[in-house]
Design an enzyme around this catalytic site. Sequence first.
Site, PDB file in Angstrom:
ATOM      1  N   SER A  84       0.848  -1.189   0.000  1.00  0.00           N
ATOM      2  CA  SER A  84       0.000   0.000   0.000  1.00  0.00           C
ATOM      3  C   SER A  84       0.882   1.236   0.000  1.00  0.00           C
ATOM      4  CB  SER A  84      -0.938   0.009   1.218  1.00  0.00           C
ATOM      5  OG  SER A  84      -0.209   0.269   2.410  1.00  0.00           O
ATOM      6  N   CYS A  85       0.245   2.410  -0.116  1.00  0.00           N
ATOM      7  CA  CYS A  85       0.977   3.683  -0.093  1.00  0.00           C
ATOM      8  C   CYS A  85      -0.028   4.774   0.247  1.00  0.00           C
ATOM      9  CB  CYS A  85       1.666   3.934  -1.432  1.00  0.00           C
ATOM     10  SG  CYS A  85       0.557   3.914  -2.854  1.00  0.00           S
ATOM     11  N   GLY A  86      -0.009   5.892  -0.480  1.00  0.00           N
ATOM     12  CA  GLY A  86      -0.964   6.963  -0.227  1.00  0.00           C
ATOM     13  C   GLY A  86      -2.256   6.791  -1.002  1.00  0.00           C
ATOM     14  N   TRP A 135      -3.728   4.398   1.916  1.00  0.00           N
ATOM     15  CA  TRP A 135      -3.882   5.175   3.137  1.00  0.00           C
ATOM     16  C   TRP A 135      -4.977   6.238   3.022  1.00  0.00           C
ATOM     17  CZ3 TRP A 135      -3.334   4.698   7.981  1.00  0.00           C
ATOM     18  CH2 TRP A 135      -3.382   5.813   8.829  1.00  0.00           C
TER      19      TRP A 135
END
Length: 379
Positions: free
Chosen positions: A332-334, A361
């Site tokens: 995952s990331c932003g 996120w």
Amino acid sequence: MASTLCSRTFLAASHRLITPSLLPQKPLNLASFLTRRGFFSQLGSYSTAYRSARAMASAGIGARAGYSTSSSVATNEPVVSVDWLHSNLREPDLKVLDASWYMPDEQRNPIQEYQVAHIPGALFFDLDGISDRSTSLPHMLPSEEAFAAGCSALGIENKDGVVVYDAKGVFSAARVWWMFRVFGHDKVWVLDGGLPRWRASGYDVESSASGDAILKASAASEAIEKIYQGHSVSPITFQTKFQPHLVWTLDQVKNNMEDQTYQHVDARSKARFDGTAPEPRKGIRSGHIPGSKCVPYPQLFDSASQTLLPAEDLKKRFEQEEISLDKPIMASCGTGVTACILAMGLHRVGKTDVPVYDGSWTEWATQPDLPMEGEDSSS
């Protein structure tokens, strides 16, 4: 001599095309840029000059290696070099996509930058345009039907090999690489080092050379919109085969917090992960999903060349964060962009089935009832 003539003709054509009256002074979206008076009228003279110069210089390029996406590049390798692309650039069954995209706080316009300089013949892939129109989350994965319509509008077919690049090196291109794989197209690669490495290697770029490419980008976005409005789009030249194991939803991440079947790796910076730096989007809490570990995506690249690290170095990088390559991993990331860089790096070391949490996120942090860790966890 031919090479010199090509360069001089190219530069002259570029100066004729890129004028202060034509370039937008403020960021514009694709539709507004296309409507600027005089844009298409200047494309013809440049395209003719460029094609003539390339033809005269072709003898100086050297013999190209035989091209076959099924044999010359393995699908278990996620990147191709700029030298390989240069040698195969004009092959008819190879499509090159400029998928440049920037964070909201960068104040850069990828469409405008595409007009200024892109790899010859590259199409523009609008990451925000070819996306799910039914959610407020940014550039989420579109439906199968929508992706097929968008790719068809760009002129992409299933027989094509696809090379994706961006103007930062390797950033948003990895997201498009992942999107094609999610929809069953494995003949896709990221240009290692992206446009910066292409230019540093001395290879040509075009400046607004193809009005057709801009029209196709606009048509792709319009096709997506029609699909989400319930209309049919034709012709469809690109068929999809959805691979659900490569994309995760919020519910899957919640369930994984309980059973911990997958190791969760976050591609954001350590400061954003820890919650000591604000998120680039306003109103988003800072911190991370409980149980996740941080491997900032820039650490997967060679610092000098900005190319993807060799497999052994990538393995060491993940092992340093106590991430076992013998167990399942999800990323995952932003907003689901740089998580795809982690998936790409893990692909190189043999883990070709790493799912990406699409909402990442931004989706998680906007749900007030979901747990989090970091500076904002008590708020």
